[in-house]
Design a protein around this motif. Structure first.
Motif, short mmCIF file in Angstrom:
data_model
loop_
_atom_site.label_atom_id
_atom_site.label_comp_id
_atom_site.label_asym_id
_atom_site.label_seq_id
_atom_site.Cartn_x
_atom_site.Cartn_y
_atom_site.Cartn_z
N GLN A 200 0.80 -1.18 -0.04
CA GLN A 200 0.03 0.17 0.07
C GLN A 200 0.88 1.36 0.05
O GLN A 200 0.64 2.17 -0.73
CB GLN A 200 -1.00 -0.07 1.17
N ARG A 201 1.88 1.18 0.77
CA ARG A 201 2.89 2.61 0.73
C ARG A 201 3.55 2.31 -0.82
O ARG A 201 3.68 3.60 -1.31
CB ARG A 201 4.31 2.12 1.74
N GLU A 202 3.92 1.48 -1.26
CA GLU A 202 4.40 1.52 -2.50
C GLU A 202 3.45 2.05 -3.73
O GLU A 202 3.78 2.95 -4.43
CB GLU A 202 4.99 -0.03 -2.94
N GLN A 203 2.11 1.64 -3.34
CA GLN A 203 1.17 1.89 -4.48
C GLN A 203 0.96 3.67 -4.17
O GLN A 203 0.78 4.22 -4.93
CB GLN A 203 0.03 1.31 -3.87
N GLU A 204 1.02 4.22 -3.04
CA GLU A 204 0.81 5.66 -2.92
C GLU A 204 1.98 6.36 -3.20
O GLU A 204 1.76 7.36 -3.75
CB GLU A 204 0.66 5.97 -1.04
N ARG A 205 3.27 5.68 -3.15
CA ARG A 205 4.39 6.44 -3.95
C ARG A 205 4.12 6.55 -5.09
O ARG A 205 4.55 7.67 -5.81
CB ARG A 205 5.61 5.80 -3.46
N ARG B 6 1.35 6.63 -7.00
CA ARG B 6 0.36 7.56 -7.17
C ARG B 6 0.92 8.97 -7.23
O ARG B 6 0.46 10.03 -8.11
CB ARG B 6 -0.71 7.57 -6.30
N GLN B 7 1.75 9.23 -6.22
CA GLN B 7 2.29 10.62 -6.00
C GLN B 7 3.30 10.86 -7.21
O GLN B 7 3.28 12.21 -7.93
CB GLN B 7 2.91 10.81 -4.72
N GLU B 8 4.04 9.75 -7.44
CA GLU B 8 5.13 10.12 -8.82
C GLU B 8 4.38 10.14 -10.00
O GLU B 8 4.48 11.26 -10.92
CB GLU B 8 6.04 8.93 -8.86
N GLU B 9 2.97 9.61 -9.87
CA GLU B 9 2.18 9.84 -11.19
C GLU B 9 1.84 11.37 -11.33
O GLU B 9 1.67 11.98 -12.56
CB GLU B 9 1.28 8.99 -11.50
N ALA B 10 1.43 11.79 -10.40
CA ALA B 10 0.92 13.13 -10.22
C ALA B 10 1.87 14.18 -10.50
O ALA B 10 1.69 15.23 -11.36
CB ALA B 10 0.32 13.57 -9.00
N LEU C 38 4.67 10.24 -21.97
CA LEU C 38 4.11 10.17 -20.70
C LEU C 38 2.91 9.05 -20.88
O LEU C 38 2.50 8.54 -19.88
CB LEU C 38 3.73 11.49 -20.24
N GLU C 39 2.29 9.14 -22.11
CA GLU C 39 1.31 8.19 -22.32
C GLU C 39 1.73 6.74 -22.03
O GLU C 39 0.93 5.97 -21.41
CB GLU C 39 0.63 8.50 -23.65
N ALA C 40 2.71 6.53 -22.77
CA ALA C 40 3.37 5.19 -22.71
C ALA C 40 3.70 4.82 -21.11
O ALA C 40 3.35 3.59 -20.83
CB ALA C 40 4.43 5.13 -23.57
N GLU C 41 4.43 5.86 -20.52
CA GLU C 41 4.65 5.44 -19.03
C GLU C 41 3.43 5.31 -17.98
O GLU C 41 3.40 4.46 -17.32
CB GLU C 41 5.39 6.80 -18.53
N ARG C 42 2.22 6.23 -18.60
CA ARG C 42 1.02 6.11 -17.94
C ARG C 42 0.46 4.75 -17.90
O ARG C 42 -0.01 3.97 -16.96
CB ARG C 42 -0.09 7.18 -18.39
#
Length: 927
Positions: A166-171, A173-177, A191-195
Motif C-alpha cells: 500500500q505504501r508503494e502504491q501511494e508512492r 500515485r504521487q510520482e504519477e501526479a 508520458l502516455e506510454a509511461e501512464r
C-alpha cells in the motif's frame, strides 16, 4: 462477541488458577452469558463443592475437617446439576429462566466450551457459538493456542506485506501526479506510454493485495477450523457436560414412576446421558431444588455418597459392555461394581437361588438348558395376566369354598364362624382385594386359630412320639425306613399337589438333620393325613406317604386308637380349611407362586393356548418330572413375586408397609435386599419383554426411576424388541426422548449409517452429524478377494496409512466372524512384517481392553458399545453369512457405527453381496 481465541485464553487462565491452588473440583465447561445487570462468565463443575465441617485440634483450636475450597478467581463456579447449571446448558442465544433463592432469574448463554481438565491444559475441547451452526472441536487447549499463535504470526507477516504494498502504491500515485505536472504537451506521447505501464503495474499490485487479503481471511478461518479428537482407546469419551437435548432427558420424570427411553443413533450420547442421569438422581442437593415427589425421609437415602452404590441397578447385555459402563461410571465418580451393574443372565441366576426357586440343595426346579434361544412365552402380556389371574383364582376358590361351608356341627364352629364372616365381607377380584382378605384373616389368627392349633399340636405330638418309639424298637423296620428316606433325598420331589394352598409349610430342612427327627416329622404328617381321612371322604394318602404307611401301619394301629384318630382328623380339617387360609399373604400367596406355576403351565398345555410355544412347553414339562424352567418362566416367576411384594408394600398405607417390612420369607428378604430406587437398562433392544418384566420388577417399593437407552437399528438379538411401542404393554406411560446429534463420526460415515437405517426401516433416522463435512473425510472402502494373504496385507497397509496420517496410532479394531481362528489370523498379520513395532492383540472375550497403542481384534458379535477411530471388517460376507438381509444390515450398521473416521472391509466374493457392496468405495480402495 467473544471469539474462539478469547474463550480459549480465558479457559487457560482458569486452568492455571485451579492448578496453582490445588483445586480438586475442576471446572469442565465454560459458559459466557448475557443477563440483566451485566454479562457473566460461568465455569461448571462435575460435582458439588464440599460443605465446611469444623473440628478441634489437640489444644482446642478450631480446624477445618472437610472444607469448601476457596473458589478460583476466574469466573463464577456453578455445579452442573443445579437449576442454574441446567439453564447454562440450555440453547445458546435463548433467554432461559431458572429458580434462584431470590426468585426467578433469566440468563442468555452466548457461547459454551466443554473440556476435560488435565493439569494446566485441557483435552477434548468443544466450542459452540450462538448463531454459528458449526461445532468446533480441538484435541487440546494448548494445541489450539499454539496453532493460533502460529496463524497469528502468519497473519502479521501478511499484514506487513500488505502495508508495504500500500505504501508503494501511494508512492507511485504521487510520482504519477508529479510526472503529469512536468509533462505538458512536449512529453505527451512518452508520458502516455509511461501512464499505461504504471496503470498495468498498479493493477498487478491491486491483484496481489486482493490475494494477500484472501490469505489473511483464510488464516483467520484456520484458527476456527475444526481439528477432531482422536480416539486413543476403546472406552467412551469423557463427556461431563451434556447438550441441551441430552440434559432435558437427564432431568425428566424425577421419581414420578414414568419410565423413559433415551433413543438415538450411534454417537448421540445415549449411554453417557443415562449415566449422567443416574448421578443426577443420586444427588440430594440437586433434587431438593426440584418439586420432586420425594419427602425428606425419602431423600435421606442419598445422604451418604458412600451408599450411593446401593441405590441403583444397571443392566447391560454383555460382560464386555459392562466393562465400558463401569469405566464411564467411575469417570462420574460412581462406584460401579458387580453388585449394581449386571447382565440379566447372571443376575437372574443369582436371584433364582436367593428367592429359593432353584436351590441346588433342594431342586424343586432346575434350569432348562437350551442353546437355540427360542422363546417359550410368545405373548408375554397375555401370559403374565393369565398366570396372575390363575394364582388369584386359587385364593378365590378357597375363599368361596369357605363361604359356602356349614361349620355348625364341628367342635371348632365358633372359631370357624369368625373366619368365615371375614371371607364373606371380602370378595377376591384382584391382587389388592386378595391381600386385604388374607391380611384380615392373618390378623384374626391369634384369636380364632391359635387355640384350635394348640390342641392339635399337643395331641399330634403325643401320638407321634408314641408311634416313633415303637418303630425305633424294631431294628429291621428302622433300617428299611433309613433306606426309604435316603431314596427320597435322591429322587425328585413329588408332583405338585392338587391344591398347593392346603400343603403343610413344615420345613423339610429338619428332615435332614438325623434319622430320629426325620422319622418323627414324617410319622406326624402321616398321622395327620390318616386322621383327616377319617372325617373327609376326599382326603387321600398318596405318594411318599403311601410308601411310609405300608411300612409303619402296624405300629400306628398298635399305638393309636380309632377315636383318637377321628378326633385328630377334626382338628386337622380345621387346619386344612382355616389355619392354612390364615397364614397371611406371604405364606399363602407369594411363597406359593412357584408351585402354582407348575399347575398353571400344565393347564396351558392342555388348553393348547397360543400364548406359549406349546411344542417346547410339552418338551419342558416332560423333562425331569416337570421341574425345568425356561428363561422366560424364570423371568415370569421372579417378576410376579416381586410385583406382588411391591403391591403388598403399597396397598393400604402405613399398616401394610409395616407388615411388609416385617416379612421374613426368602422371597421377601431377597426383594428387599436387591430392589433399587434407580434402574437403568443399556442397549435396550437386546432384551425380550419377559426380560423387562423381571428387570423392572426390582424397582424400589417406596419410589423409583426407570431409564432405558438404545438404538432400534442396533437390535442384534432375534427375540429382542423391535420397537419402543412393544414396551407399552408393560409400561403404558413410557416416554421416548430422541437424541438427534451424532458427535462421534464423520459426516461421511454418518451418511452411510443413515443409508443402512433407511434400507432396513424404510425411512431416514432423525440424527445427523454435528461435525463439519470435510473434503478429505475418509470414505468407506472395500477390497474383494478370495486370497487371505492379499486381504491381510491390504488391511496392514491401510493401518499404516492411518499411522502416517496422524503420526501416532489411534484406536484401531479389526472385526472378525465367530468362525475365524483369531490366533491364526494374528499370525498372518505378523508374517507380513508391515506393521513393524505395532502389536496386534486378541481382545475376544474382553481381554486386554485397556492397552493402548495396539491394534485390537474382536468378534463382530462382541463390539456393541465400543468406540474406535478406525474399524476394519475382515471378510464381512462370511462373518454375517446365513443371516437374513435385515440382520445382515443390522450387523453392518453396528460395525459401521463403531468407527469415528475410517472404515474398511474385505470380502471373499462379490457374487450375491451387492446389498453390502453398494455402501463402499471399491474402485480406489485406499485412503
Amino acid at each position: 462477541m467473544e471469539d474462539i481465541i478469547g474463550i480459549a485464553k480465558n479457559i487457560k487462565e482458569r486452568l492455571c488458577d485451579e492448578f496453582s491452588k490445588g483445586y480438586s473440583n475442576r471446572a469442565v465447561a465454560r459458559v459466557y452469558c448475557e443477563r440483566a445487570g451485566g454479562d457473566v462468565t460461568y465455569f461448571l463443575t462435575n460435582k458439588a463443592n464440599e460443605t465446611v465441617k469444623f473440628g478441634h485440634d489437640f489444644v482446642g483450636n478450631v480446624t477445618t475437617i472437610v472444607g469448601m475450597q476457596a473458589q478460583p478467581n476466574i469466573g463464577t463456579t456453578v455445579y452442573k446439576n443445579t437449576l442454574l447449571g441446567r439453564a447454562l446448558i440450555g440453547q445458546l442465544g435463548v433467554d432461559t429462566q431458572y429458580k434462584a433463592p431470590k426468585g426467578i432469574k433469566t440468563v442468555r448463554p452466548v457461547n459454551r466450551a466443554v473440556y476435560v481438565p488435565f493439569g494446566e491444559n485441557a483435552e477434548d475441547v468443544q466450542i459452540s457459538l450462538a448463531g454459528d451452526a458449526n461445532h468446533y472441536v480441538y484435541s487440546s487447549l494448548n494445541e489450539l493456542l499454539a496453532f493460533k499463535a502460529g496463524e497469528e504470526a502468519k497473519l502479521q507477516e501478511k499484514q506487513d506485506q500488505l502495508e508495504a504494498l500500500q505504501r508503494e502504491q501511494e508512492r507511485l500515485r504521487q510520482e504519477e501526479a508529479e510526472a503529469k505536472a512536468r509533462a505538458e504537451e512536449a512529453e505527451r506521447a512518452r508520458l502516455e506510454a509511461e501512464r499505461i505501464q504504471r496503470e498495468q503495474d498498479a493493477r498487478e499490485r491491486r491483484e496481489e493485495i486482493a490475494r494477500i487479503q484472501q490469505n489473511i481471511a483464510a488464516a483467520e478461518e484456520n484458527i476456527k477450523k475444526q481439528r477432531d479428537i482422536l480416539h486413543k482407546n476403546v472406552m467412551l469419551r469423557s463427556q461431563h457436560i451434556l447438550d441441551p437435548y441430552q440434559e432435558d432427558a437427564k432431568r425428566s420424570h424425577i421419581y414420578d414412576g414414568i419410565p423413559i427411553v433415551i433413543d438415538g443413533g450411534p454417537g448421540t450420547g445415549k449411554t453417557t446421558t443415562v449415566i449422567q442421569r443416574l448421578k443426577f438422581l443420586l444427588s440430594k442437593e440437586s433434587l431438593k431444588e426440584y418439586e420432586a415427589p420425594l419427602s425428606d425421609n425419602q431423600l435421606s437415602r442419598f445422604d451418604d455418597p458412600h451408599r450411593w452404590s446401593q441405590q441403583w441397578l444397571f443392566f447391560s447385555p454383555t460382560d464386555l459392555l459392562l466393562q465400558f459402563l463401569r469405566h464411564n461410571m467411575h469417570e462420574e465418580e460412581l462406584n460401579a461394581n458387580e453388585t449394581n451393574t449386571r447382565t440379566i443372565e447372571r443376575f437372574r441366576k443369582v436371584m433364582l437361588r436367593e428367592y429359593g426357586i432353584i436351590d441346588p440343595a433342594n431342586p424343586r426346579f432346575i434350569e432348562w438348558k437350551d442353546r437355540s434361544g427360542d422363546l417359550l412365552i410368545l405373548q408375554p402380556k397375555l401370559a403374565i395376566d393369565a398366570f396372575e389371574k390363575f394364582c388369584i383364582d386359587q385364593i378365590k376358590q378357597k375363599r368361596d369354598k369357605i363361604v359356602s361351608l356349614d361349620v355348625s356341627d364341628y367342635v371348632w364352629s365358633r372359631e370357624a364362624k369368625d373366619l368365615k364372616e371375614i371371607c364373606q365381607k371380602n370378595d377376591v377380584v384382584d391382587l389388592n382385594s386378595l391381600m386385604r382378605l388374607l391380611e384380615a384373616l392373618y390378623e384374626k389368627r391369634d384369636d380364632s386359630v391359635k387355640s384350635v392349633e394348640d390342641i392339635l399340636k399337643e395331641e399330634l405330638e403325643d401320638l407321634s412320639v408314641a408311634v416313633k418309639r415303637s418303630i425305633m424298637k424294631d431294628d429291621a423296620v428302622s433300617a428299611s425306613l433309613r433306606d426309604l428316606f435316603s431314596q427320597w433325598h435322591n429322587d425328585a420331589d413329588e408332583d405338585a399337589a392338587d391344591d398347593v394352598l392346603e400343603e403343610n409349610d413344615e420345613s423339610s430342612e429338619a428332615e435332614r438333620i438325623d434319622f430320629d427327627t426325620e422319622l418323627y416329622t414324617n410319622v406326624r404328617k402321616l398321622i395327620r393325613n390318616i386322621g383327616l381321612k377319617k372325617v373327609d371322604a376326599n382326603a387321600r394318602i398318596r405318594g411318599r406317604q403311601q410308601e411310609l404307611y405300608k411300612i409303619v401301619e402296624p405300629f400306628i394301629e398298635q399305638s393309636v386308637d380309632e377315636e383318637s384318630l377321628k378326633n385328630i382328623g377334626e382338628y386337622v380339617l380345621f387346619s386344612k380349611i382355616f389355619t392354612s387360609f390364615s397364614r397371611g399373604t406371604e405364606n399363602l400367596f407369594i411363597n406359593k407362586i412357584p408351585q402354582m406355576y407348575k399347575l398353571f403351565r400344565k393347564e396351558m398345555l392342555v388348553q393348547n393356548d397360543s400364548m406359549y410355544n406349546n411344542a417346547l412347553l410339552e418338551k419342558i414339562i416332560r423333562k425331569d418330572s416337570n421341574r425345568c424352567l425356561h428363561a422366560d418362566e424364570q423371568n415370569l416367576l421372579i417378576g410376579l413375586v416381586n410385583n406382588a411384594l411391591y403391591t403388598f408394600s403399597n396397598a393400604f398405607g402405613r399398616k401394610f408397609r409395616a407388615r411388609f417390612l416385617e416379612l421374613k420369607g426368602k422371597s421377601a428378604k431377597a426383594y428387599k435386599e436387591f430392589c433399587r430406587p434407580i434402574i437403568g437398562i443399556d442397549e435396550a433392544t437386546d432384551y425380550t419383554l419377559m426380560d423387562y418384566y423381571c428387570m423392572i420388577s426390582f424397582r424400589f417399593y417406596d419410589f423409583s426411576s426407570i431409564t432405558l437407552s438404545g438404538d432400534l437399528m442396533q437390535g442384534m438379538r432375534k427375540n429382542g424388541i423391535q420397537s419402543w411401542e412393544e414396551l407399552r404393554d408393560l409400561f403404558p406411560n413410557l416416554e421416548v426422548f430422541s437424541l438427534n446429534i451424532s458427535y462421534r463420526q464423520t459426516p461421511t460415515l454418518v451418511d452411510m449409517a443413515r443409508d443402512l437405517y433407511k434400507d432396513s426401516l424404510g425411512e431416514y433416522p432423525a440424527y445427523n452429524s454435528k461435525k463439519i463435512k470435510m473434503e478429505d473425510d475418509a470414505k468407506p472402502i472395500l477390497m474383494i478377494s478370495d486370497d487371505m494373504s492379499q486381504k491381510v496385507e491390504w488391511i496392514c497397509k491401510r493401518i499404516l496409512d492411518i499411522y502416517k496420517k496422524y503420526d501416532l496410532l489411534p484406536s484401531i479394531a479389526i472385526f472378525v466372524g465367530d468362525d475365524v481362528d483369531v490366533g491364526k489370523f494374528i499370525e498372518e498379520i505378523e508374517d507380513t512384517y508391515i506393521l513393524k513395532g505395532i502389536d496386534v492383540v486378541d481382545c475376544t472375550g474382553g481381554k486386554t481392553l485397556d492397552s493402548k497403542e495396539v491394534v485390537r481384534v474382536f468378534r463382530l458379535s462382541e463390539i456393541k458399545g465400543m468406540e474406535f477411530e478406525a474399524a476394519f471388517f475382515y471378510d464381512i460376507d462370511t462373518a454375517i453369512q446365513g443371516k437374513s438381509n435385515e440382520l445382515m444390515r443390522r450387523n453392518l450398521y453396528v460395525g459401521v457405527s463403531r468407527a469415528a473416521s475410517h472404515l474398511a472391509a474385505t470380502m471373499t466374493t462379490a457374487d450375491g453381496n451387492e446389498s453390502i457392496i453398494k455402501y463402499f468405495e471399491t474402485e480406489n480402495a485406499k485412503w
